[in-house]
Design an enzyme around this catalytic site. Structure first.
Site, mmCIF file in Angstrom:
data_model
loop_
_atom_site.group_PDB
_atom_site.id
_atom_site.type_symbol
_atom_site.label_atom_id
_atom_site.label_comp_id
_atom_site.label_asym_id
_atom_site.label_seq_id
_atom_site.Cartn_x
_atom_site.Cartn_y
_atom_site.Cartn_z
ATOM 1 N N ARG A 5 67.898 -62.589 51.130
ATOM 2 C CA ARG A 5 67.171 -61.876 50.079
ATOM 3 C C ARG A 5 68.132 -61.427 48.972
ATOM 4 N NH1 ARG A 5 62.322 -58.971 53.331
ATOM 5 N NH2 ARG A 5 62.306 -60.403 55.076
ATOM 6 N N SER A 20 47.318 -51.647 69.329
ATOM 7 C CA SER A 20 47.842 -51.959 68.001
ATOM 8 C C SER A 20 47.449 -53.362 67.573
ATOM 9 C CB SER A 20 49.372 -51.826 68.029
ATOM 10 O OG SER A 20 49.950 -52.177 66.792
ATOM 11 N N SER A 27 48.782 -56.673 54.003
ATOM 12 C CA SER A 27 49.446 -56.928 52.729
ATOM 13 C C SER A 27 49.911 -58.359 52.518
ATOM 14 C CB SER A 27 50.646 -55.996 52.572
ATOM 15 O OG SER A 27 51.615 -56.253 53.577
ATOM 16 N N HIS A 78 47.698 -50.141 51.264
ATOM 17 C CA HIS A 78 47.410 -51.133 50.220
ATOM 18 C C HIS A 78 45.993 -50.997 49.673
ATOM 19 C CE1 HIS A 78 51.157 -53.412 50.540
ATOM 20 N NE2 HIS A 78 51.100 -53.115 51.829
ATOM 21 N N THR A 132 49.865 -44.117 51.082
ATOM 22 C CA THR A 132 51.120 -44.040 50.342
ATOM 23 C C THR A 132 50.848 -43.597 48.914
ATOM 24 O OG1 THR A 132 53.101 -45.271 49.679
ATOM 25 C CG2 THR A 132 51.027 -46.438 49.562
ATOM 26 N N LYS A 140 52.271 -47.082 45.816
ATOM 27 C CA LYS A 140 51.674 -48.336 45.381
ATOM 28 C C LYS A 140 50.690 -48.039 44.242
ATOM 29 C CE LYS A 140 52.682 -50.865 49.606
ATOM 30 N NZ LYS A 140 53.673 -49.911 50.153
ATOM 31 N N THR A 200 63.581 -33.825 57.351
ATOM 32 C CA THR A 200 63.720 -34.626 56.131
ATOM 33 C C THR A 200 63.533 -33.766 54.884
ATOM 34 O OG1 THR A 200 62.867 -36.593 57.256
ATOM 35 C CG2 THR A 200 62.818 -36.616 54.872
ATOM 36 N N THR A 201 64.429 -33.918 53.926
ATOM 37 C CA THR A 201 64.303 -33.215 52.655
ATOM 38 C C THR A 201 62.984 -33.586 51.977
ATOM 39 O OG1 THR A 201 66.692 -33.146 52.355
ATOM 40 C CG2 THR A 201 65.352 -32.879 50.375
ATOM 41 N N THR A 239 59.284 -61.474 57.368
ATOM 42 C CA THR A 239 58.105 -60.780 56.849
ATOM 43 C C THR A 239 56.836 -61.539 57.192
ATOM 44 O OG1 THR A 239 59.462 -59.921 55.041
ATOM 45 C CG2 THR A 239 57.082 -59.758 54.784
#
Length: 407
Positions: A21, A136, A188, A216, A244, A247, A276-277, A362
């Protein structure tokens, strides 16, 4: 062991397989998305981005930018720490309230990314619910898979979107045993959509919780942009909705929306949240502005649907193979990693078109593709250039076309 030689050999193998990549050095132009400036080895040139997850161009929207500038001037740059210590600001509280309202849930909980929200939430719920088994979907995102693995709970992988397979597994488990069905709405890479209502039917029948990843889909579907579950009228039947901000909403961050008890449980036990901050307040403020806008505006969603339909028709007319699906994602199938990267490189260098190749791991080997995501701000000229370039490069690569190309 010669560590450096090992690393070098592994990277060389990736290159030989066409799976290495390369990051393009791009600079998006304010107010001119999807245009950007590409800095390559031979200098800079103008390019058009066709693979962004900023599906609606909200990362450039004036309301979002104004909100972020305002928060930056009010609060400064960072949040100041984790949410538990000093990082909870009014902008975070306001965003969680906005997200809860969007999804019709009692509460929401913010994370630094969609990956973290999946990893932390699934990992915590599956680990802490006594005897929990996670069912799952076979094509779930890596973040979901890693969260489930991290939990060390028993896991069952059911065939993608296969209700009969899911029910067979559910039926074989004791009714009283805790179960969590984890799945996505829009997948996705292929762009297909889960039968959410039917999965909820099974969850209710077999006493299971539902965890739906809508990353998505949020912003993209439903009257207010809450996702496919809203569009299908089943949002209230899903126990945990995950989304999220990075996106369609155009900024960054992840979240879950659920009952007050579930959100508080994850907040209290998830290490991926506790340590986590927090997101910068400016990001939270920008997300609020984006969500509020898309709750009342359908212009962006309708424009995007129109561009998708146009491009699909244009690809059909020249026989370029793409996976038919009901979503906004157009996977153009190449089927060879080296040719996929070659086409991507030529599109960028010769035609000023940026589309990253999607190769293994992927997607499975043999299904390499160009994942195209038309936006409402792509012009007719942009589309003409893309279709013409693909037609030329397809011929140069001697790739197969669909029969309609000969009509």
């Amino acid at each position: 062991m010669d560590y450096q030689a090992y690393f070098t050999d592994a990277l060389d193998t990736l290159r030989d397989q066409g799976n290495y990549r390369v990051f393009a050095d791009l600079e998006r132009r304010l107010g001119d998305f999807p245009k950007a400036e590409w800095r390559g080895a031979e200098g800079t040139r103008d390019v058009t981005i066709w693979c962004s997850n900023d599906y609606l161009g909200m990362g450039q929207h004036p309301d979002v930018l104004a909100a972020m500038h305002g928060a930056l001037d009010r609060c400064g740059a960072g949040a100041g720490g984790t949410r538990n210590i000093s990082g909870t600001t009014h902008d975070h509280v306001a965003l969680e309230a906005e997200l809860a309202d969007l999804h019709g849930k009692e509460a929401a909980l913010l994370f630094t990314s969609g990956y973290v929200s999946n990893w932390a939430s699934l990992g915590t719920l599956a680990a802490k619910i006594p005897g929990c088994v996670v069912l799952s979907d076979a094509l779930n995102h890596a973040s979901m898979i890693e969260g489930i693995r991290h939990s060390k709970a028993e896991r069952i992988i059911w065939k993608h979107n296969d209700l009969e397979d899911l029910e067979a597994y559910l039926k074989a488990l004791p009714l009283e045993r805790p179960k969590l069905i984890a799945f996505e709405s829009v997948y996705s890479m292929d762009g297909d959509i889960a039968p959410i209502g039917a999965i909820c039917d099974l969850a209710e029948k077999y006493n299971a919780l539902t965890y739906l990843d809508e990353v998505h889909a949020v912003g993209m579907y439903g009257p207010r942009g809450a996702g496919v579950a809203e569009r299908d009228g089943v949002m209230d039947r899903v126990d945990i909705l995950q989304g999220t901000l990075g996106k369609a909403f155009g900024v960054v961050g992840g979240y879950i929306a659920a009952s007050s008890e579930i959100c508080d449980f994850v907040r209290s036990f998830a290490s991926g949240f506790i340590f986590t901050t927090a997101l910068p307040p400016a990001v939270a403020a920008g997300a609020v502005a984006s969500i509020k806008h898309l709750k009342q505006s359908r212009t962006e969603r309708e424009g995007q649907k129109d561009r998708v339909a146009q491009l699909r028709a244009r690809l059909d007319a020249i026989g370029i193979p793409h996976i038919p699906n009901p979503s906004h994602i157009i996977p153009v199938m190449v089927g060879d990693p080296v040719k996929c990267k070659w086409i991507s490189d030529r599109l960028l260098a010769e035609h000023g078109i940026y589309i990253q190749p999607i190769n293994y791991p992927t997607v499975p080997k043999g299904t390499e593709r160009l994942r195209i995501t038309p936006s409402p701000v792509h012009t007719a000229e942009d589309m003409d250039r893309l279709v013409g370039a693909l037609e030329t490069l397809w011929a140069e690569c001697k790739l197969a076309r669909l029969p309609m190309a000969a009509q």
